[in-house]
Scaffold this motif. Structure first.
Motif, PDB file in Angstrom:
ATOM      1  N   LEU A 289       0.878  -1.240   0.131  1.00 10.10           N
ATOM      2  CA  LEU A 289      -0.045   0.098  -0.145  1.00 10.10           C
ATOM      3  C   LEU A 289       0.837   1.290   0.107  1.00 10.10           C
ATOM      4  N   GLN A 290       0.646   2.146  -1.013  1.00  9.84           N
ATOM      5  CA  GLN A 290       1.323   3.195  -1.219  1.00  9.84           C
ATOM      6  C   GLN A 290       0.546   4.414  -1.266  1.00  9.84           C
ATOM      7  N   GLN A 291       0.924   5.718  -0.911  1.00  2.00           N
ATOM      8  CA  GLN A 291       0.128   6.801  -0.874  1.00  2.00           C
ATOM      9  C   GLN A 291       0.976   7.744  -1.689  1.00  2.00           C
ATOM     10  N   LEU A 292       0.544   8.371  -2.986  1.00  2.00           N
ATOM     11  CA  LEU A 292       1.180   9.144  -3.732  1.00  2.00           C
ATOM     12  C   LEU A 292       0.394  10.313  -4.389  1.00  2.00           C
ATOM     13  N   PRO A 293       1.304  11.678  -4.284  1.00  2.00           N
ATOM     14  CA  PRO A 293       0.519  12.775  -4.835  1.00  2.00           C
ATOM     15  C   PRO A 293       0.479  12.963  -6.332  1.00  2.00           C
ATOM     16  N   ILE A 294      -0.685  12.928  -6.903  1.00  2.00           N
ATOM     17  CA  ILE A 294      -0.713  13.117  -8.385  1.00  2.00           C
ATOM     18  C   ILE A 294      -1.526  14.247  -8.813  1.00  2.00           C
ATOM     19  N   MET A 295      -0.933  14.890  -9.865  1.00  2.00           N
ATOM     20  CA  MET A 295      -1.457  16.293 -10.419  1.00  2.00           C
ATOM     21  C   MET A 295      -1.942  15.552 -12.112  1.00  2.00           C
ATOM     22  N   LEU A 296      -3.032  15.830 -12.412  1.00  2.00           N
ATOM     23  CA  LEU A 296      -3.667  15.719 -13.642  1.00  2.00           C
ATOM     24  C   LEU A 296      -4.027  16.930 -14.367  1.00  2.00           C
ATOM     25  N   GLU A 297      -3.967  17.017 -15.867  1.00  2.00           N
ATOM     26  CA  GLU A 297      -4.372  18.055 -16.505  1.00  2.00           C
ATOM     27  C   GLU A 297      -5.250  17.468 -17.639  1.00  2.00           C
ATOM     28  N   LYS A 298      -5.994  18.349 -18.297  1.00  2.00           N
ATOM     29  CA  LYS A 298      -6.887  17.836 -19.666  1.00  2.00           C
ATOM     30  C   LYS A 298      -6.336  18.671 -20.590  1.00  2.00           C
ATOM     31  N   LEU A 299      -5.536  18.107 -21.803  1.00  2.00           N
ATOM     32  CA  LEU A 299      -5.410  18.710 -22.787  1.00  2.00           C
ATOM     33  C   LEU A 299      -6.473  18.561 -23.817  1.00  2.00           C
ATOM     34  N   ASP A 300      -6.119  19.570 -24.892  1.00  2.00           N
ATOM     35  CA  ASP A 300      -7.412  19.730 -25.930  1.00  2.00           C
ATOM     36  C   ASP A 300      -7.489  18.436 -26.743  1.00  2.00           C
ATOM     37  N   LYS A 301      -6.232  17.969 -27.308  1.00  2.00           N
ATOM     38  CA  LYS A 301      -6.340  16.670 -28.148  1.00  2.00           C
ATOM     39  C   LYS A 301      -6.141  15.268 -27.259  1.00  2.00           C
ATOM     40  N   ARG A 302      -5.282  15.309 -26.437  1.00  2.00           N
ATOM     41  CA  ARG A 302      -4.933  14.227 -25.790  1.00  2.00           C
ATOM     42  C   ARG A 302      -5.939  13.973 -24.514  1.00  2.00           C
ATOM     43  N   GLY A 303      -6.838  14.751 -23.926  1.00  2.00           N
ATOM     44  CA  GLY A 303      -7.557  14.445 -22.744  1.00  2.00           C
ATOM     45  C   GLY A 303      -6.657  14.451 -21.543  1.00  2.00           C
ATOM     46  N   TRP A 304      -7.273  13.630 -20.444  1.00  2.00           N
ATOM     47  CA  TRP A 304      -6.683  13.836 -19.287  1.00  2.00           C
ATOM     48  C   TRP A 304      -5.441  12.961 -19.509  1.00  2.00           C
ATOM     49  N   GLN A 305      -4.302  13.446 -18.602  1.00  2.00           N
ATOM     50  CA  GLN A 305      -3.092  12.897 -18.547  1.00  2.00           C
ATOM     51  C   GLN A 305      -2.245  13.179 -17.181  1.00  2.00           C
ATOM     52  N   VAL A 306      -1.435  12.387 -16.698  1.00  2.00           N
ATOM     53  CA  VAL A 306      -0.704  13.092 -15.489  1.00  2.00           C
ATOM     54  C   VAL A 306       0.512  13.883 -15.907  1.00  2.00           C
ATOM     55  N   VAL A 307       0.452  14.865 -15.002  1.00  2.00           N
ATOM     56  CA  VAL A 307       1.471  15.987 -15.489  1.00  2.00           C
ATOM     57  C   VAL A 307       3.047  15.392 -15.324  1.00  2.00           C
ATOM     58  N   ALA A 308       3.668  15.708 -16.195  1.00  2.00           N
ATOM     59  CA  ALA A 308       5.043  14.849 -16.238  1.00  2.00           C
ATOM     60  C   ALA A 308       5.127  13.734 -16.509  1.00  2.00           C
ATOM     61  N   ASP A 309       4.338  13.013 -17.087  1.00  2.00           N
ATOM     62  CA  ASP A 309       4.427  11.615 -17.390  1.00  2.00           C
ATOM     63  C   ASP A 309       5.099  11.381 -18.687  1.00  2.00           C
ATOM     64  N   SER A 310       6.260  10.734 -18.235  1.00  2.00           N
ATOM     65  CA  SER A 310       7.392  10.601 -19.292  1.00  2.00           C
ATOM     66  C   SER A 310       7.699   8.955 -19.417  1.00  2.00           C
ATOM     67  N   PHE A 311       6.828   8.121 -18.703  1.00  2.00           N
ATOM     68  CA  PHE A 311       7.400   6.612 -18.681  1.00  2.00           C
ATOM     69  C   PHE A 311       6.739   6.024 -19.971  1.00  2.00           C
ATOM     70  N   ALA A 312       7.594   5.059 -20.164  1.00  2.00           N
ATOM     71  CA  ALA A 312       7.275   4.164 -21.550  1.00  2.00           C
ATOM     72  C   ALA A 312       6.272   3.301 -21.258  1.00  2.00           C
ATOM     73  N   PRO A 313       5.347   2.715 -22.305  1.00  2.00           N
ATOM     74  CA  PRO A 313       4.169   1.878 -22.179  1.00  2.00           C
ATOM     75  C   PRO A 313       5.067   0.534 -21.841  1.00  2.00           C
ATOM     76  N   LEU A 314       4.018  -0.283 -21.274  1.00  2.00           N
ATOM     77  CA  LEU A 314       4.647  -1.558 -20.761  1.00  2.00           C
ATOM     78  C   LEU A 314       4.674  -2.420 -21.771  1.00  2.00           C
ATOM     79  N   PRO A 315       5.623  -3.521 -21.686  1.00  2.00           N
ATOM     80  CA  PRO A 315       5.481  -4.574 -22.815  1.00  2.00           C
ATOM     81  C   PRO A 315       4.104  -5.466 -22.418  1.00  2.00           C
TER      82      PRO A 315
END
Length: 416
Positions: A289-315
């Protein structure tokens, strides 16, 4: 008032033009028919000014209330004036394809009822007609228990016990708030809904309320069973709902910690529409169990996403961790079990991001791609995914390092 001035001005202008045509016919039959064409009308006014002058004066008077009405309308409702002047109301209305195949026939409170929205969330089935905050007409059925599979409910007027609660509400044009009626027995209800991928239910619906409610509804019903919407088989991140936000956060945590064993705790209700959301979420990540601060923003074309999300997709297929592969070897050597675990063995940046709590407050050294070196005690991962190291200096001062994972070329754990 502005509408009356505009209408009055238009009527005066129309009356003046009609009078002008009548004057032209009084002059001659040829001028009368020719006055229906604008160039010949202007020619008639020039050739027979004395005859046309009273009609033109009446039409000119109509422009005074017309201009005053348009000015008043622009001062308090400019968008409505723009819509009128754009002449878009002359174009035929384009019918938007319905999201749901709802084929219900009947009435609610004695008026025809044709719902455009239907969903079953947390055991509450709702059918809404109208897109405003208060629906024009709405039917709500609160089911005692709903399974993840098919939904089958049959209720007769003589049934007793725990039954679904039915609520109907309607909003008349002269009302500011809707009226509502509820009943928990004495009605007929038949539901036979089957799952339809990815997140719908479809089937038969039949409801008859007592005569004083003037409500009957029957036919085929299709509805959503959660707050997600799909486009081309993928989740539409632009749709505002708590389920969309939860989906985006779970996808982010899976990629951030390189595991699909992520179970997000409920994040509560959100008051949409919003452009950004700052949350403090709890999640079970690989059983921890972990507690994490997360900020999201809504962009016009991509919709909702986590701010500064630069992690690659999982295989598509994740390889099992090294520790799991070596488990049999560890079991074969029981004499090593009693020894303290040295976390420096097999320590890596990926393991740190996957289980940050395991290395909390341990001393580390990190080298960046720019050649800089940061050394200090690990303080965790912030909401931007940065690695935080803090080093106490001589005296009372301290220095804090904030490093992006992609900037780190080498990281060492300095103590067990």
């Amino acid at each position: 008032m502005d509408a009356l001035l505009i209408l009055g001005g238009l009527l005066l202008i129309l009356a003046g033009l009609v009078w002008l045509v009548m004057r032209a016919f009084a002059t001659s039959l040829l001028w009368g028919w020719a006055s229906f064409l604008p160039p010949f009308t202007l020619l008639y006014v020039l050739r027979h000014w004395r005859s046309a002058r009273p009609a033109l004066a009446l039409a000119g008077l109509g422009f005074i209330p017309l201009v005053v009405g348009l000015t008043l309308l622009a001062s308090h409702d400019a968008q409505r004036l723009e819509a009128i002047l754009s002449l878009k109301w002359l174009k035929p209305e384009v019918q938007v394809p319905a999201e749901l195949a709802i084929d219900l026939r009947g009435e609610l409170n004695g008026r025809p009822f044709a719902p455009q929205q239907a969903e079953l969330l947390d055991g509450v089935l709702s059918l809404r007609e109208g897109q405003d905050f208060f629906a024009q007409s709405e039917l709500i059925i609160r089911l005692p228990k709903v399974d993840k599979g098919p939904v089958r409910v049959d209720v007769l007027p003589a049934d007793e016990g725990v039954l679904p609660e039915v609520e109907i509400s309607w909003l008349l044009p002269e009302q500011e708030l809707p009226e509502a009626r509820r009943l928990s027995r004495g009605y007929t209800l038949h539901l036979d809904l089957q799952p339809l991928a990815p997140n719908k239910l479809v089937g038969d619906f039949h409801l008859v309320l007592p005569p004083q409610f003037k409500t009957t509804l029957s036919g085929r019903l299709e509805l959503y069973r959660n707050g997600l919407r799909y486009q081309d088989g993928t989740v539409d991140r632009a749709f505002d709902s708590v389920d969309t936000i939860s989906h985006v956060i779970e996808d982010y945590l899976e990629r951030r910690f390189a595991t699909r064993q992520v179970q997000l705790q409920p994040i509560g209700n959100l008051n949409f529409p919003l452009q950004s959301v700052d949350l403090n979420v709890q999640a079970q990540i690989s059983g921890e169990l972990q507690q994490l601060p997360i900020m999201l923003e809504k962009l016009d074309k991509r919709g909702w996403q986590v701010v500064a999300d630069s992690f690659a997709p999982l295989p598509s297929v994740l390889t099992p961790p090294v520790a799991e592969k070596l488990a049999p070897a560890a079991a074969a050597a029981p004499e090593r079990v009693s020894r303290p675990l040295d976390r420096r063995i097999r320590f890596s940046l990926e393991g740190l991001l996957r289980s940050p709590n395991r290395y909390q407050n341990l001393s580390m050294r990190a080298a960046t791609e720019r050649g800089n070196t940061a050394e200090g005690r690990f303080q965790g991962i912030d909401h931007d995914g940065r690695v935080i190291l803090r080093q106490r200096m001589s005296g009372q001062g301290e220095v804090s390092y904030s490093l992006l994972p992609e900037e780190i070329v080498r990281i060492e754990l300095l103590e067990p």
